[in-house]
Enzyme design. Structure first.
Site, PDB file in Angstrom:
ATOM      1  N   HIS A 182      32.583  43.621  58.539  1.00  0.00           N
ATOM      2  CA  HIS A 182      32.652  43.537  57.081  1.00  0.00           C
ATOM      3  C   HIS A 182      32.577  44.949  56.503  1.00  0.00           C
ATOM      4  O   HIS A 182      31.654  45.706  56.803  1.00  0.00           O
ATOM      5  CB  HIS A 182      31.481  42.683  56.577  1.00  0.00           C
ATOM      6  N   ASP A 203      32.455  47.155  53.061  1.00  0.00           N
ATOM      7  CA  ASP A 203      32.180  47.107  51.625  1.00  0.00           C
ATOM      8  C   ASP A 203      32.755  48.329  50.932  1.00  0.00           C
ATOM      9  O   ASP A 203      32.305  49.448  51.155  1.00  0.00           O
ATOM     10  CB  ASP A 203      30.666  47.045  51.399  1.00  0.00           C
ATOM     11  N   HIS A 260      35.895  43.847  51.825  1.00  0.00           N
ATOM     12  CA  HIS A 260      35.357  43.338  50.560  1.00  0.00           C
ATOM     13  C   HIS A 260      35.545  44.416  49.493  1.00  0.00           C
ATOM     14  O   HIS A 260      34.844  45.424  49.487  1.00  0.00           O
ATOM     15  CB  HIS A 260      33.869  43.009  50.790  1.00  0.00           C
ATOM     16  N   MET A 297      28.534  35.582  46.925  1.00  0.00           N
ATOM     17  CA  MET A 297      27.522  36.634  46.877  1.00  0.00           C
ATOM     18  C   MET A 297      26.173  35.985  46.580  1.00  0.00           C
ATOM     19  O   MET A 297      26.043  35.255  45.590  1.00  0.00           O
ATOM     20  CB  MET A 297      27.818  37.641  45.760  1.00  0.00           C
TER      21      MET A 297
HETATM   22  C1  DX5 Z   1      26.722  44.369  48.721  1.00  0.00           C
HETATM   23  C2  DX5 Z   1      27.601  44.073  49.886  1.00  0.00           C
HETATM   24  C3  DX5 Z   1      26.959  43.453  51.071  1.00  0.00           C
HETATM   25  C4  DX5 Z   1      25.785  44.217  51.646  1.00  0.00           C
HETATM   26  C5  DX5 Z   1      24.839  43.244  52.259  1.00  0.00           C
HETATM   27  O1  DX5 Z   1      27.471  44.540  47.567  1.00  0.00           O
HETATM   28  O2  DX5 Z   1      28.669  43.235  49.507  1.00  0.00           O
HETATM   29  O3  DX5 Z   1      27.931  43.199  52.069  1.00  0.00           O
HETATM   30  O4  DX5 Z   1      26.183  45.146  52.608  1.00  0.00           O
HETATM   31  O5  DX5 Z   1      23.693  43.918  52.661  1.00  0.00           O
HETATM   32  P1  DX5 Z   1      22.366  43.139  53.103  1.00  0.00           P
HETATM   33  O6  DX5 Z   1      22.719  42.262  54.268  1.00  0.00           O
HETATM   34  O7  DX5 Z   1      21.449  44.237  53.453  1.00  0.00           O
HETATM   35  O8  DX5 Z   1      21.916  42.333  51.921  1.00  0.00           O
HETATM   36 ZN    ZN Z   2      30.113  42.680  51.113  1.00  0.00          ZN
END
Ligand code: DX5
Ligand code: ZN
Length: 221
Positions: free
Chosen positions: A36, A38, A69, A140
């Site tokens: 994934h 970001d 993403h 989310m």
């Molecule tokens: C936040 C991202 C997530 C983030 C999740 O905007 O979309 O993918 O990396 O991180 P954790 O697992 O630490 O909540």
């Molecule tokens: Zn994400």
């Protein structure tokens, strides 16, 4: 691994950015299903991360699908660049462009799987009239922008609702959850109908020697 094992998509956001290629390889070796990625622009979300050049540089390091993403607005001008960089899945927020349906069609046209991301305030009905256009759904469970936030249980009902909408299509559309996913919150997501777990902090904590164990813990041990 049972057929019902969730897809695990570690978020590279929680890795050591000075060693991204190495981290991606370690995550694949530890059993991750997808990587994934970001992407943040400091405008759609209050943080800046990586762009297409970094995705392109990472691509040769692993063979698992890149689940990209996009937290950028406007998103449309960058879809081709991320596809050319090696994105297999391109996930967009409805709020990041004027015509979600058109953007999803474009993502498919350039050969990627098209995903829709739901902010905590985004309604499931946003995609009610375009389920045929959607290949992936991501809920989310935090406000996007940063890793390490706490899971919002308010989003479980939305996961359930989207599960019903997916089942009604008869198609196998992966239902991802992203934000605060840990061995404690993962079972809640899976019971609500999620099939894919995105996790940054919970996968990367403890360093590379812990990645496989951390991924196993998310799958339920
Ligand atoms: C936040 C991202 C997530 C983030 C999740 O905007 O979309 O993918 O990396 O991180 P954790 O697992 O630490 O909540
Ligand atoms: Zn994400």
């Amino acid at each position: 691994m049972p057929a019902s094992a969730p897809i695990i998509a570690p978020s590279i956001l929680a890795s050591d950015f000075a060693r991204l290629g190495e981290e991606a390889r370690a995550i694949e070796a530890a059993g991750a299903d997808w990587l994934h990625v970001d992407v943040m622009d400091g405008h759609f979300v209050p943080n800046i991360t990586i762009g297409p050049d970094v995705v392109k540089a990472l691509r040769p390091h692993v063979s698992i699908p890149f689940d990209v993403h996009l937290m950028i607005a406007p998103v449309d001008p960058f879809l081709d660049a991320f596809r050319e960089a090696g994105a297999d899945h391109i996930l967009i927020h409805p709020e990041a462009g004027p015509h979600l349906n058109r953007s999803l069609k474009h993502i498919r046209k350039i050969g990627a799987k098209a995903g829709v991301v739901f902010n905590p305030s985004t309604l499931p009905e946003t995609i009610e009239w375009m389920m045929d256009e959607v290949d992936l759904i991501l809920v989310m469970s935090i406000n996007p922008g940063f890793g390490g936030q706490s899971f919002m249980t308010s989003q479980l009902r939305k996961i359930e609702r989207l599960r019903e909408m997916i089942d009604a299509t008869g198609r196998d559309i992966p239902l991802e959850v992203d934000g605060g996913v840990t061995p404690e919150t993962a079972p809640l997501c899976l019971s609500a109908g999620a099939t894919a777990l995105v996790a940054g902090t919970a996968v990367f904590r403890g360093g590379p020697e812990r990645y496989a164990e951390n991924i196993r813990a998310l799958r339920g041990g």
